[in-house]
Write an enzyme that holds these catalytic residues in place. Structure first.
Site, PDB file in Angstrom:
ATOM      1  N   LYS A   1       0.722  -0.950  -0.040  1.00  0.00           N
ATOM      2  CA  LYS A   1       0.285  -0.164  -0.323  1.00  0.00           C
ATOM      3  C   LYS A   1       1.010   1.094  -0.129  1.00  0.00           C
ATOM      4  O   LYS A   1       2.258   1.488   0.665  1.00  0.00           O
ATOM      5  CB  LYS A   1      -0.571  -0.461   1.295  1.00  0.00           C
ATOM      6  CG  LYS A   1      -2.392   1.189   1.242  1.00  0.00           C
ATOM      7  CD  LYS A   1      -3.003   0.897   2.330  1.00  0.00           C
ATOM      8  CE  LYS A   1      -3.880   2.027   2.382  1.00  0.00           C
ATOM      9  NZ  LYS A   1      -4.905   2.211   3.901  1.00  0.00           N
TER      10      LYS A   1
ATOM     11  N   SER B   1      -9.597   1.730   2.279  1.00  0.00           N
ATOM     12  CA  SER B   1      -8.587   2.401   1.688  1.00  0.00           C
ATOM     13  C   SER B   1      -7.293   1.660   1.040  1.00  0.00           C
ATOM     14  O   SER B   1      -7.349   2.181   0.364  1.00  0.00           O
ATOM     15  CB  SER B   1      -7.950   3.757   2.583  1.00  0.00           C
ATOM     16  OG  SER B   1      -7.323   3.316   3.471  1.00  0.00           O
TER      17      SER B   1
ATOM     18  N   SER C   1     -10.212  -0.471   7.030  1.00  0.00           N
ATOM     19  CA  SER C   1      -9.445  -0.681   5.187  1.00  0.00           C
ATOM     20  C   SER C   1      -8.707  -1.802   4.913  1.00  0.00           C
ATOM     21  O   SER C   1      -8.945  -1.597   3.929  1.00  0.00           O
ATOM     22  CB  SER C   1      -8.048   0.757   5.047  1.00  0.00           C
ATOM     23  OG  SER C   1      -8.862   1.694   5.141  1.00  0.00           O
TER      24      SER C   1
END
Lengths: 473, 93
Positions: A67, A142, A166
Site C-alpha cells: 500500500k 482504503s 481499510s
C-alpha cells in the site's frame, strides 16, 4: 483458483524467481483496473538477486504489492496524494525490512484512498481502482489497490493498512482475505500516520494460509514503534481445520438497519456451516455499537488533523508559492490535498478547538471505553464474534461521493474493532448478485490464532475462495 | 449549524486556505456530519474514563545509547528548496 504462496513455491522448483516475477509484471501491465500507483523498476533485479544468492527465506521470490502509505526506500510513496507526488522515502518501514529479509520482491505500490481516507479508493489522486468482479464498482477502501491486485491475480499477496476497516472492506468487496491484527501486533514504524491510535498494517491474500504466512514475517517486535507489543506469534501454527467446540458470539447490533438482506443471509449461512463443523453459537449484545461510528470518526479526524500537519511543502512533497511561510503552507495544503482530506482536517481541527474539545474529542474517547468494554464482556463468554464485514456488496463508482456521511455509514461494522484494538479477519462467504460478500471473524486481544483457525477451517470446508471473477453470476 | 466564517477560521487554524465557494460547500457538509456526531450526547459518560490507548503499554524505555540516523543528503533529497545544506522556506515572521 488464483495462485497462492504454495503454488509459487512449486513453480520456483522449475522456474527462477526472475521468471515468476516477470510473469506477474506482465499481468499488471495488461490490466486496466488501476491497482498500482507505481511499479518498482528494480523488481526484476530483486528477483535476480534471490536467484543468484540462492535466498531461501519463507517468501523467497514472492512478488508483493505494498500500500502506498508504507515507506519503501528508493521507491515512491505518495499516499495517493498530490502533496506527496514524487516523494521517495530514504528508509524502509519495519514491515518492508522484514519482507526483504524473507526474500520477498517488492513489485510496486498499490493504489489507495488519499492518506487512507475513504471506503472506496475513489479519493486517490490517481483515480479509483476498479473492482475486478465488476469494473463499474469500487474495489473498496482504503486499501483498494492491495485487495484488487490480489483478487485479479496480479500478485499473490499484498499489504494494506486498516484504520477503520481499510483492509477488511476491500477484502470483502473483492472476494479476498484480509486481516486487521491486534493493535500493537505489527510495528507501525514507516507507516505514514493518519490516525495513529487506530491503524494497523495488515496482510491481504486469496487464502487464509497466505495471510498467516505474511503475519509470521511482519508481526515481530520492533522497538522503534513504542506501541508495538512483544507477543507470541506462530500464526501459521494456527492453520488447523478444527472448530469443534468453538464458541461463536453473534452480536445483534451488527445485523441492524442498513445491512443488506442478502448479506445477512449469507453470513447466517456461514454461521450455520460452522455449526455443521462442530462449533456452537449464541446471540450476544454489544449495546454501545450504535455510537461507535461517530466516536470513531471524531477520534480519527482529530488525529488526522494533527498527523497531517507535517505536510506543508517545507521538507518534502510539493510546494505552492506564497509570500510568507503561512501563505505558502496554507496554499500548498489547499491546492494539493483532495476534498475528503480537507474535510477531515477541518472537522478534526474543529473537534479539538477551544470550547469543543470536551464535547467531541473527550466524549468520543469515553465512548471508546464503552465500546472496548462491550468486547471485553463478550469475550468472557465466547471465543470469537461473527458478523458481516460490510453492510452491502461493492457499490457503484461515484454512487456515494457527493454524500460524505453515507460513505462513513458504510464502515458501521468495521470501526468498532479499531476502537477496541482487537483483531479481525474478513473471508469470502458467498456472492450476492455476482459480487463477493465477506464474513468478519473477530477475536480477543492477541488471539489471532483462533480467528485464523476459524477462517482457515471455513475455507477448507467451502469453495467461495476458489471462484474467479466472471465465474459467478 | 457551522457557518462559512467558522469554516474559514478553522481553515486558518489548520493552515488550509479556503476560498469563499469552498467555504459554503464545506459549511453544509460539515454541519451534516457534526449533527451526526451530536448523537453521542445521548450516552451517559459521567463515570467513564477516556481510552487514549487500547494496549496496556506504559513508559516504554530504552538504554540511552546513541544510534545511527539518516544522512543529511537523504533528508534534503525531497525538499523543494535547499541552500548550503539547509531546507529553505519563505520568511516566517
Amino acid at each position: 483458483m488464483l495462485d497462492g504462496l504454495s503454488d509459487i513455491k512449486n513453480k520456483m522448483g522449475s522456474s527462477s524467481a526472475e521468471e515468476v516475477v516477470a510473469s506477474y509484471l506482465e499481468k499488471i501491465e495488461k490490466s486496466d483496473i488501476n491497482a498500482f500507483t507505481c511499479i518498482a523498476e528494480d523488481a526484476i533485479d530483486q528477483a535476480k538477486k534471490v536467484d543468484s544468492l540462492n535466498i531461501e527465506g519463507p517468501l523467497a521470490g514472492v512478488p508483493i504489492a505494498i500500500k502506498d502509505n508504507i515507506s519503501t526506500k528508493g521507491l515512491s510513496t505518495t499516499c495517493s496524494s498530490a502533496i506527496l507526488d514524487g516523494y521517495v522515502p530514504p528508509y524502509d518501514a519495519h514491515v518492508i525490512e522484514r519482507l526483504r529479509k524473507a526474500g520477498a520482491v517488492i513489485i510496486g505500490k498499490s493504489n489507495m484512498d488519499e492518506f487512507g481516507m475513504g471506503t472506496s479508493t475513489e479519493t486517490s489522486t490517481y483515480g479509483p481502482t476498479l473492482n475486478p468482479w465488476d469494473s463499474e464498482r469500487v474495489a473498496g477502501g482504503s486499501s483498494g489497490g492491495s485487495a484488487a491486485a490480489v483478487a485479479a491475480g496480479q500478485v499473490p499477496v499484498s499489504l494494506g493498512s486498516d484504520t477503520g476497516g481499510s483492509v477488511r472492506c476491500p477484502a470483502a468487496f473483492c472476494g479476498a482475505v484480509g486481516l486487521k491484527p491486534t493493535y500493537g501486533a505489527v510495528s507501525r514504524y514507516g507507516l505514514v500516520s493518519y490516525a495513529n491510535s487506530l491503524e494497523q498494517i495488515g496482510p491481504l491474500a486469496n487464502r487464509v494460509e497466505d495471510v498467516a504466512a505474511l503475519m509470521d514475517v511482519i508481526g515481530t517486535y520492533d522497538n522503534r514503534d513504542s506501541t508495538c507489543v512483544k507477543h507470541n506469534a506462530g500464526y501459521t501454527d494456527a492453520l488447523q481445520d478444527d472448530v469443534e467446540g468453538l464458541k461463536i458470539g453473534v452480536p445483534a447490533e451488527y445485523f441492524g438497519e442498513g445491512i443488506d438482506d442478502n448479506v445477512q443471509k449469507l453470513v447466517w449461512d456461514a454461521i450455520g456451516k460452522f455449526e455443521d463443523m462442530g462449533a456452537e453459537y449464541t446471540k450476544v449484545s454489544m449495546p454501545n455499537t450504535p455510537y461507535a461510528l461517530a466516536a470513531y470518526y471524531i477520534i480519527a479526524m482529530s488525529e488526522a488533523s494533527s498527523n497531517l500537519a507535517r505536510f506543508d511543502g517545507t521538507r518534502y512533497g510539493n510546494r505552492s508559492e506564497g509570500e510568507n511561510w503561512h501563505m505558502m503552507a496554507s496554499k500548498t495544503r489547499q491546492e494539493k490535498f483532495g476534498a475528503e482530506v480537507k474535510r477531515r482536517i477541518l472537522l478534526g481541527t474543529y473537534a479539538l478547538s477551544a470550547g469543543y474539545h470536551d464535547k467531541y474529542y473527550l466524549k468520543a474517547l469515553k465512548v471508546r471505553t464503552l465500546v472496548k468494554q462491550d468486547f471485553e464482556r463478550a469475550f468472557e463468554d465466547v471465543d470469537v464474534l461473527m458478523a458481516p464485514t460490510m453492510p452491502t456488496p461493492a457499490f457503484k463508482i461515484g454512487e456515494k461521493m457527493d454524500d460524505p456521511l453515507s460513505l462513513y455509514l458504510s464502515d458501521v461494522n468495521t470501526v468498532p474493532i479499531n476502537l477496541a484494538g482487537v483483531p479481525s479477519i474478513s473471508v469470502p462467504c458467498g456472492f450476492s448478485e455476482g459480487l463477493p460478500v465477506g464474513l468478519q471473524v473477530i477475536g480477543n486481544y492477541f488471539d489471532e490464532a483462533t480467528i485464523i483457525k476459524a477462517a482457515h477451517s471455513f475455507e477448507k470446508n467451502t469453495d467461495h475462495h476458489t471462484k474467479l471473477a466472471g465465474e459467478v453470476v | 449549524m457551522i457557518t462559512k466564517e467558522q469554516v474559514e477560521h478553522i481553515g486558518w487554524l489548520a493552515r488550509v486556505n479556503i476560498d469563499e465557494e469552498d467555504a459554503f460547500e464545506f459549511a453544509s457538509e460539515l454541519s451534516t456530519v457534526l449533527d451526526y456526531f451530536g448523537q453521542l450526547d445521548e450516552v451517559d459518560t459521567s463515570d467513564v474514563k477516556p481510552t487514549y490507548h487500547v494496549a496496556d503499554v506504559m513508559n516504554v524505555f530504552r538504554e540511552d545509547k546513541p544510534t545511527g540516523s539518516l544522512e543529511q543528503d537523504d533528508i534534503l533529497a525531497n525538499a523543494e528548496e535547499i541552500q548550503e545544506g539547509y531546507i529553505k522556506t519563505p520568511k516566517i515572521i
